[in-house]
Design a protein around this motif. Sequence first.
Motif, PDB file in Angstrom:
ATOM      1  N   GLY A 170     -11.804 -16.888 -61.474  1.00  0.00           N
ATOM      2  CA  GLY A 170     -12.961 -16.169 -60.905  1.00  0.00           C
ATOM      3  C   GLY A 170     -12.836 -15.592 -59.488  1.00  0.00           C
ATOM      4  N   SER A 171     -11.604 -15.574 -58.972  1.00  0.00           N
ATOM      5  CA  SER A 171     -11.291 -15.029 -57.736  1.00  0.00           C
ATOM      6  C   SER A 171     -11.026 -13.656 -57.630  1.00  0.00           C
ATOM      7  N   THR A 172     -11.461 -12.892 -56.674  1.00  0.00           N
ATOM      8  CA  THR A 172     -10.978 -11.469 -56.338  1.00  0.00           C
ATOM      9  C   THR A 172      -9.491 -12.098 -55.700  1.00  0.00           C
ATOM     10  N   TYR A 187       3.628   2.371 -55.181  1.00  0.00           N
ATOM     11  CA  TYR A 187       2.770   0.818 -54.939  1.00  0.00           C
ATOM     12  C   TYR A 187       1.604   1.184 -55.380  1.00  0.00           C
ATOM     13  N   VAL A 188       0.752   2.174 -55.453  1.00  0.00           N
ATOM     14  CA  VAL A 188      -0.351   2.300 -56.145  1.00  0.00           C
ATOM     15  C   VAL A 188      -0.191   2.165 -57.626  1.00  0.00           C
ATOM     16  N   LYS A 189       1.003   2.863 -58.036  1.00  0.00           N
ATOM     17  CA  LYS A 189       1.294   2.941 -59.486  1.00  0.00           C
ATOM     18  C   LYS A 189       1.362   1.303 -60.130  1.00  0.00           C
ATOM     19  N   GLN A 190       2.087   0.534 -59.150  1.00  0.00           N
ATOM     20  CA  GLN A 190       2.139  -0.800 -59.430  1.00  0.00           C
ATOM     21  C   GLN A 190       0.841  -1.643 -59.617  1.00  0.00           C
ATOM     22  N   LEU A 191      -0.051  -1.236 -58.994  1.00  0.00           N
ATOM     23  CA  LEU A 191      -1.492  -1.937 -58.814  1.00  0.00           C
ATOM     24  C   LEU A 191      -1.903  -1.473 -59.968  1.00  0.00           C
ATOM     25  N   ASP A 192      -2.140  -0.127 -60.161  1.00  0.00           N
ATOM     26  CA  ASP A 192      -2.578   0.183 -61.648  1.00  0.00           C
ATOM     27  C   ASP A 192      -2.205  -0.265 -62.714  1.00  0.00           C
ATOM     28  N   GLY A 193      -0.754  -0.514 -62.705  1.00  0.00           N
ATOM     29  CA  GLY A 193      -0.137  -1.116 -63.947  1.00  0.00           C
ATOM     30  C   GLY A 193      -0.796  -2.329 -64.111  1.00  0.00           C
ATOM     31  N   LEU A 194      -1.180  -3.285 -63.083  1.00  0.00           N
ATOM     32  CA  LEU A 194      -1.574  -4.455 -63.138  1.00  0.00           C
ATOM     33  C   LEU A 194      -3.121  -4.377 -63.893  1.00  0.00           C
ATOM     34  N   GLU A 196      -4.161  -2.354 -65.970  1.00  0.00           N
ATOM     35  CA  GLU A 196      -4.118  -2.060 -67.324  1.00  0.00           C
ATOM     36  C   GLU A 196      -3.961  -2.927 -68.255  1.00  0.00           C
ATOM     37  N   SER A 197      -3.475  -3.912 -67.454  1.00  0.00           N
ATOM     38  CA  SER A 197      -3.133  -5.090 -68.509  1.00  0.00           C
ATOM     39  C   SER A 197      -4.077  -5.965 -69.064  1.00  0.00           C
ATOM     40  N   ARG A 198      -4.125  -6.817 -69.899  1.00  0.00           N
ATOM     41  CA  ARG A 198      -5.316  -7.759 -70.571  1.00  0.00           C
ATOM     42  C   ARG A 198      -5.191  -8.756 -69.576  1.00  0.00           C
ATOM     43  N   ALA A 199      -4.475  -9.105 -68.792  1.00  0.00           N
ATOM     44  CA  ALA A 199      -4.560 -10.386 -67.838  1.00  0.00           C
ATOM     45  C   ALA A 199      -5.789 -10.165 -66.790  1.00  0.00           C
ATOM     46  N   PHE A 200      -6.354  -9.042 -66.784  1.00  0.00           N
ATOM     47  CA  PHE A 200      -7.333  -8.640 -65.538  1.00  0.00           C
ATOM     48  C   PHE A 200      -8.557  -8.069 -66.267  1.00  0.00           C
ATOM     49  N   PRO A 201      -9.342  -8.415 -67.041  1.00  0.00           N
ATOM     50  CA  PRO A 201     -10.602  -7.993 -67.652  1.00  0.00           C
ATOM     51  C   PRO A 201     -11.490  -7.583 -66.670  1.00  0.00           C
ATOM     52  N   GLY A 202     -11.826  -6.422 -66.670  1.00  0.00           N
ATOM     53  CA  GLY A 202     -12.852  -5.929 -65.847  1.00  0.00           C
ATOM     54  C   GLY A 202     -12.514  -5.725 -64.494  1.00  0.00           C
ATOM     55  N   ALA A 203     -11.479  -5.869 -64.038  1.00  0.00           N
ATOM     56  CA  ALA A 203     -11.013  -5.702 -62.853  1.00  0.00           C
ATOM     57  C   ALA A 203     -10.992  -4.048 -62.094  1.00  0.00           C
ATOM     58  N   SER A 204     -11.080  -4.082 -61.056  1.00  0.00           N
ATOM     59  CA  SER A 204     -10.927  -2.748 -60.291  1.00  0.00           C
ATOM     60  C   SER A 204     -10.160  -2.813 -59.355  1.00  0.00           C
ATOM     61  N   GLY A 205      -9.542  -1.735 -58.722  1.00  0.00           N
ATOM     62  CA  GLY A 205      -8.384  -1.963 -57.820  1.00  0.00           C
ATOM     63  C   GLY A 205      -8.853  -1.186 -56.385  1.00  0.00           C
ATOM     64  N   LEU A 206      -8.168  -1.644 -55.431  1.00  0.00           N
ATOM     65  CA  LEU A 206      -8.557  -1.103 -54.225  1.00  0.00           C
ATOM     66  C   LEU A 206      -7.226  -1.359 -53.303  1.00  0.00           C
ATOM     67  N   ALA A 207      -6.606  -0.112 -52.898  1.00  0.00           N
ATOM     68  CA  ALA A 207      -5.390  -0.028 -52.172  1.00  0.00           C
ATOM     69  C   ALA A 207      -5.440   0.301 -50.644  1.00  0.00           C
ATOM     70  N   PHE A 220      -5.928  -5.079 -53.865  1.00  0.00           N
ATOM     71  CA  PHE A 220      -6.976  -5.761 -54.198  1.00  0.00           C
ATOM     72  C   PHE A 220      -7.114  -5.791 -55.997  1.00  0.00           C
ATOM     73  N   VAL A 221      -7.344  -6.751 -56.423  1.00  0.00           N
ATOM     74  CA  VAL A 221      -7.589  -6.794 -57.939  1.00  0.00           C
ATOM     75  C   VAL A 221      -8.948  -7.502 -57.676  1.00  0.00           C
ATOM     76  N   VAL A 222      -9.994  -6.701 -58.105  1.00  0.00           N
ATOM     77  CA  VAL A 222     -11.419  -7.041 -57.852  1.00  0.00           C
ATOM     78  C   VAL A 222     -12.011  -7.382 -58.978  1.00  0.00           C
ATOM     79  N   GLN A 223     -12.763  -8.747 -58.818  1.00  0.00           N
ATOM     80  CA  GLN A 223     -13.766  -9.088 -59.921  1.00  0.00           C
ATOM     81  C   GLN A 223     -14.972  -8.161 -60.031  1.00  0.00           C
ATOM     82  N   PRO A 224     -15.545  -7.914 -61.240  1.00  0.00           N
ATOM     83  CA  PRO A 224     -16.579  -6.943 -61.233  1.00  0.00           C
ATOM     84  C   PRO A 224     -17.730  -7.290 -60.606  1.00  0.00           C
ATOM     85  N   HIS A 225     -18.028  -8.530 -60.397  1.00  0.00           N
ATOM     86  CA  HIS A 225     -19.054  -9.106 -59.713  1.00  0.00           C
ATOM     87  C   HIS A 225     -19.106  -8.880 -58.037  1.00  0.00           C
TER      88      HIS A 225
END
Length: 252
Positions: A170-172, A187-194, A196-207, A220-225
Motif C-alpha cells: 500500500g505504499s507509494t 531513466y524515464v523509460k525504465q520508470l515507464d517500464g515498471l 506498464e507491468s502488472r506488479a504496480f496496478p493503478g500506479a502513476s509515475g513521477l520523475a 516515484f511509483v505512486v499509489q492511486p489514492h
Amino acid sequence: MQDRYTGDIGDFSKLGLLRALCSAGFSIGLNWYLTPDETHNSDGCHVGYLDQDEYRECDEELWRELGKIVKSDKRKVRHMEKDSILRATFFSECLDFSEASKDGRCKYQPKANRNVLRSEWFERSLAALAGKDIVCVDPDNGLIVPSAAGRPKENKYVLPSELAGYYAQGSTVIYYQHKARRKDPVYVKQLDGLLESRAFPGASGLALKFQTTSQRYYMFVVQPHHKEAVENVVTNMLSTAWKNHFCLLDSE
C-alpha cells in the motif's frame, strides 16, 4: 548508500524531498540500502553545498543538521536517523555479500547464499516499513541493470520485485537513481517500464531530477489514492528555492 556518503549533497536532496512529503502529512519509511564502505574512489566528497547560501535557503534546518554531522566527522547513517532531520521509520541493516578470506582479500559469498541473504534481508525491511504511506529506497546505483543481475555488486541496486513488494503493502515508492553517462529519457523509460507491468496496478509515475552539483533522480511509483497529494507536494516544493535544483521530467 554507504556510511561514507553521509551528509553529502545526495542526502540533502533526498531528505529535503522526504521532509516536504512528511510536512504534508505522509508517513515515511526509508530503507537506506546500506552496503559496506568502499575505498576505490572519492565518492561522498560532495559537501561544498554546506558553504553555500543557495542551498541553505532551500531548507535551513536540514542544511544545519547535516552540516553538524559532516563537520564533526561522524559520517554514519545512524546519525541522520533523528526527528530533527526526518520523522520516519528507518531500515538501516547492511546488505553485505562479502565474507572473510584467509589471505585478507575481498571475497564474496556464493550466488545461492547471496540470494538467500538478500531475500531474508528484504523480508525484514518489508515488516519494518509496513503501513508507511511513502517508502523511499536509496541504493547506490538505482534500478538493477542486466550487467549487474546476479553479480556480487547487485546489492548496490534495487530489484523491481522489491519495489513491487513495498507497493503491494500500500505504499507509494520512491527509488533513487544514479545518473551515469546517459540522457534523461533512458531513466524515464525504465520508470515507464515498471508502470506498464502488472506488479504496480493503478500506479502513476513521477520523475524528479536533482540537476545541480551531482545529478540524480528520484523516481516515484505512486499509489492511486496518493496521486493528487504527492503531485501537490512536488509542485509546492518547486515553487520554493528548491526550484533552482530540482526539475520534473516527462513520464507516462
